[in-house]
Design a protein around this motif. Structure first.
Motif, short mmCIF file in Angstrom:
data_model
loop_
_atom_site.label_atom_id
_atom_site.label_comp_id
_atom_site.label_asym_id
_atom_site.label_seq_id
_atom_site.Cartn_x
_atom_site.Cartn_y
_atom_site.Cartn_z
N GLY A 168 1.09 -1.40 0.30
CA GLY A 168 0.30 -0.09 0.00
C GLY A 168 1.15 1.52 -0.11
N TYR A 169 0.05 2.36 -0.39
CA TYR A 169 1.18 3.13 -0.63
C TYR A 169 1.87 4.24 1.15
CZ TYR A 169 0.92 8.71 -0.80
OH TYR A 169 1.09 10.30 -0.35
N TYR A 194 -3.31 14.39 -0.72
CA TYR A 194 -4.39 13.34 0.09
C TYR A 194 -4.01 13.12 1.40
CZ TYR A 194 -5.03 8.21 0.87
OH TYR A 194 -5.04 6.90 1.07
N SER A 241 -4.26 14.50 -6.86
CA SER A 241 -5.18 14.28 -4.98
C SER A 241 -5.38 15.11 -4.31
CB SER A 241 -4.45 13.23 -4.47
OG SER A 241 -5.35 12.74 -3.27
N ASP A 269 3.32 9.56 -7.38
CA ASP A 269 2.30 8.46 -6.95
C ASP A 269 1.00 8.31 -8.05
OD1 ASP A 269 0.34 6.95 -5.29
OD2 ASP A 269 -0.44 9.20 -3.85
N THR A 299 -0.26 0.84 -7.27
CA THR A 299 -1.28 0.75 -6.48
C THR A 299 -2.09 0.23 -7.36
OG1 THR A 299 -2.31 0.65 -4.89
CG2 THR A 299 -2.68 2.55 -6.06
N SER A 301 -4.92 -0.82 -5.85
CA SER A 301 -5.89 -1.09 -4.81
C SER A 301 -6.80 0.02 -6.06
CB SER A 301 -5.51 0.42 -3.65
OG SER A 301 -4.91 -0.26 -2.56
N LYS A 302 -6.92 1.16 -6.97
CA LYS A 302 -7.45 1.47 -7.70
C LYS A 302 -8.26 0.70 -8.81
CE LYS A 302 -6.55 4.73 -4.92
NZ LYS A 302 -7.66 4.65 -3.79
N ARG A 309 -4.34 -5.46 -0.64
CA ARG A 309 -2.79 -4.18 -0.33
C ARG A 309 -2.25 -4.84 -1.57
NH1 ARG A 309 -4.86 -1.25 0.41
NH2 ARG A 309 -2.81 -0.29 1.19
C1 LIG Z 1 -3.92 9.57 -3.63
C2 LIG Z 1 -3.40 8.73 -3.52
N1 LIG Z 1 -2.58 7.89 -2.98
C3 LIG Z 1 -2.45 6.38 -3.65
C4 LIG Z 1 -3.03 5.84 -2.76
C5 LIG Z 1 -3.29 4.09 -2.87
O1 LIG Z 1 -3.41 3.77 -1.58
P1 LIG Z 1 -3.24 1.98 -1.82
O2 LIG Z 1 -1.94 1.61 -2.66
O3 LIG Z 1 -2.68 2.05 -0.02
O4 LIG Z 1 -4.19 1.49 -1.68
C6 LIG Z 1 -4.57 5.93 -2.89
C7 LIG Z 1 -5.67 5.83 -1.98
O5 LIG Z 1 -7.17 6.09 -1.97
C8 LIG Z 1 -4.95 7.79 -2.96
O6 LIG Z 1 -5.75 8.15 -2.97
#
Ligand SMILES: Cc1ncc(COP(=O)(O)O)c(C=O)c1O
Length: 463
Positions: A168-169, A194, A241, A269, A299, A301-302, A309
């Motif tokens: 994760g980020y 963010y 973001s 990012d 990531t 995640s999206k 994760r």
């Molecule tokens: C700006 C930004 N960066 C990174 C992430 C990715 O987060 P992760 O990989 O921890 O799910 C997100 C998720 O909402 C985000 O909004």
């Protein structure tokens, strides 16, 4: 982007060994959509690649890298036949995370069946060596599949050894800071930025400063005027973001130039760079990084699901040693099973297909939410033209009470964020940040945004 660029990305990936003989490549239609170019452009590139013997068309079975190419071959394990997986009924997941939540992919259209099949296969093929501690850098075939994906889709030019799997980020950021910073280093973050990144940095970085963002993205001139001595800048060039604006090309070039001139590092990012709707796909900032000053943070995640994760870093070649050393000391490695499932999802072409299906769907859902807000709240919100991503910002035309407004909406399970809370400095804008990817229909969009109508109008009338 023209056919020559696509041709070059492939030949580079094949010759560097990043794309291996026998590996499947995306179909013309899927890649054209992914890169935002005409089918003809990809077709021309593929024709040349086939003509030159880099690729082989297998008709309906798709196109693969020529298995007879004289490049070092890696043996592929024989795969046992798939068993029929028993499918569970899909839960109505939309209720669980609340509505309009930010950054969650569409839960109702995820290819669960395919995922289950691949999961079953990953478990059935588990061998004793899969039961020991996994590599701190990540599962090798996944690093390889990610390198292929970012090289073809996001315009990078990296090898698998530059890919470091993280969870994760926040993990990615913490690892970069741990591997590379010393306490005095000046670190820059976007304002607004963010929220959760900001919170982490406030805790981890002593010398943290902010750079404003406007309609062209990060204000690079401000950065150079005020913080030319910074060692790191963390930025979201594809879709900022939370404002969702795209960093303009002149600013991209100036930022890279500054980093080259001062030996600074740019942490890109690219959390939702896959989703562009209104114009041609802009490749990642990292694709312009000829001097290797960008550390790329990606990531799944999206694009797949946040609960998995799995995220990744693409680090410059010169930093590999530093990251391996740090990784071996501080990391324990990521769970192997999700990495194996994801590898198959990528390598068998399902990921590209899924992304291709999500783009028009998200564009449609975005319009549904946007139209519903305009219809139910005429004159209350305004919107800026942005290119993509997975959320919109409904800016308040008047007033500063976005925190109170967000509380009201959250009481109706509408999980929106107040924009002003994402600012670090005193100059703020006000509005609601909301995700649209799980809005299933026009009626539902109207119903959802109508829920807090009465309280919203009372609050705004009294502010
Ligand atoms: C700006 C930004 N960066 C990174 C992430 C990715 O987060 P992760 O990989 O921890 O799910 C997100 C998720 O909402 C985000 O909004």
């Amino acid at each position: 982007m023209g056919y020559k660029d696509i041709y070059q990305r492939y030949t580079q990936s094949i010759l560097s060994g990043s794309l291996k003989p026998g590996e499947k490549v995306p179909s013309i239609r899927v890649l054209a959509q992914d890169l935002g170019v005409a089918k003809k452009t990809v077709e021309t590139a593929y024709d040349i690649l086939i003509g030159e013997g880099y690729l082989v068309s297998q008709g309906a079975k798709g196109t693969i890298v020529n298995p007879d190419l004289d490049i070092q071959k890696t043996p592929t394990a024989a795969t046992p036949p798939l068993e029929d997986a028993k499918l569970q009924e899909l839960l109505d997941l939309r209720d669980t995370p609340g509505f309009l939540r930010l950054g969650i992919p569409a839960l109702d259209v995820f290819p669960h069946k395919k995922w289950l099949l691949l999961s079953g296969k990953a478990i059935r093929t588990m061998r004793p060596e899969d039961m020991i501690i996994p590599s701190a850098m990540g599962y090798e075939p996944l690093r390889h599949a990610i390198a292929n994906y970012v090289n073809i889709s996001r315009g990078l030019n990296c090898a698998a050894e530059q890919v470091f799997i993280t969870s994760g980020y926040k993990h990615s950021l913490a690892l970069i800071l741990q591997a590379m910073t010393s306490p005095k280093d000046k670190v820059l973050f976007e304002d607004p930025g963010y929220l959760f990144g900001q919170k982490l940095l406030k805790r981890m970085v002593l010398n943290l400063h902010y750079v404003p963002v406007d309609s062209e993205g990060l204000d690079v001139d401000y950065l150079i005027r005020n913080h030319a001595d910074a060692r790191f800048v963390i930025t979201t060039p594809s879709h900022h973001s939370p404002l969702a604006v795209t960093l303009s090309l002149p600013r991209r070039n100036r930022l890279l130039q500054w980093a080259q001139d001062t030996d600074a590092w740019i942490i890109e990012d690219d959390y939702d760079g896959e989703f562009h709707y209104t114009r041609k796909v802009m490749p990642a900032l990292k694709s312009l990084d000829t001097q290797e000053r960008v550390i790329y943070v990606g990531t799944f995640s999206k694009t797949i699901m946040p609960s998995m994760r799995v995220s990744y870093l693409v680090i410059p070649k010169a930093l590999i040693g530093k990251f391996v050393e740090t990784g071996e000391i501080v990391e324990t490695g990521q769970p192997l099973l999700p990495q194996k499932i994801l590898t198959a999802f990528l390598a068998e072409g399902h990921f590209f297909k899924h992304l291709k299906a999500m783009r028009p769907l998200y564009q449609q859902r975005r319009m549904m939410l946007y139209n519903a807000l305009q219809q139910i709240y005429p004159g209350i919100f305004e919107f800026e033209q942005t290119d993509g991503g997975m959320h919109i910002v409904a800016l308040l035309k008047k007033g500063t009470l976005d925190s109170k407004l967000a509380n009201i909406w959250q009481e109706h399970k509408l999980m929106v964020f107040p924009l002003s809370a994402w600012y670090a400095g005193t100059s703020r804008r006000y509005g609601l940040i909301m995700g649209y990817t799980n809005v299933p229909s026009e009626q539902e969009a109207l119903r959802l945004v109508s829920l807090p109508y009465k309280e919203t109008m009372i609050l705004l009338a009294t502010s």
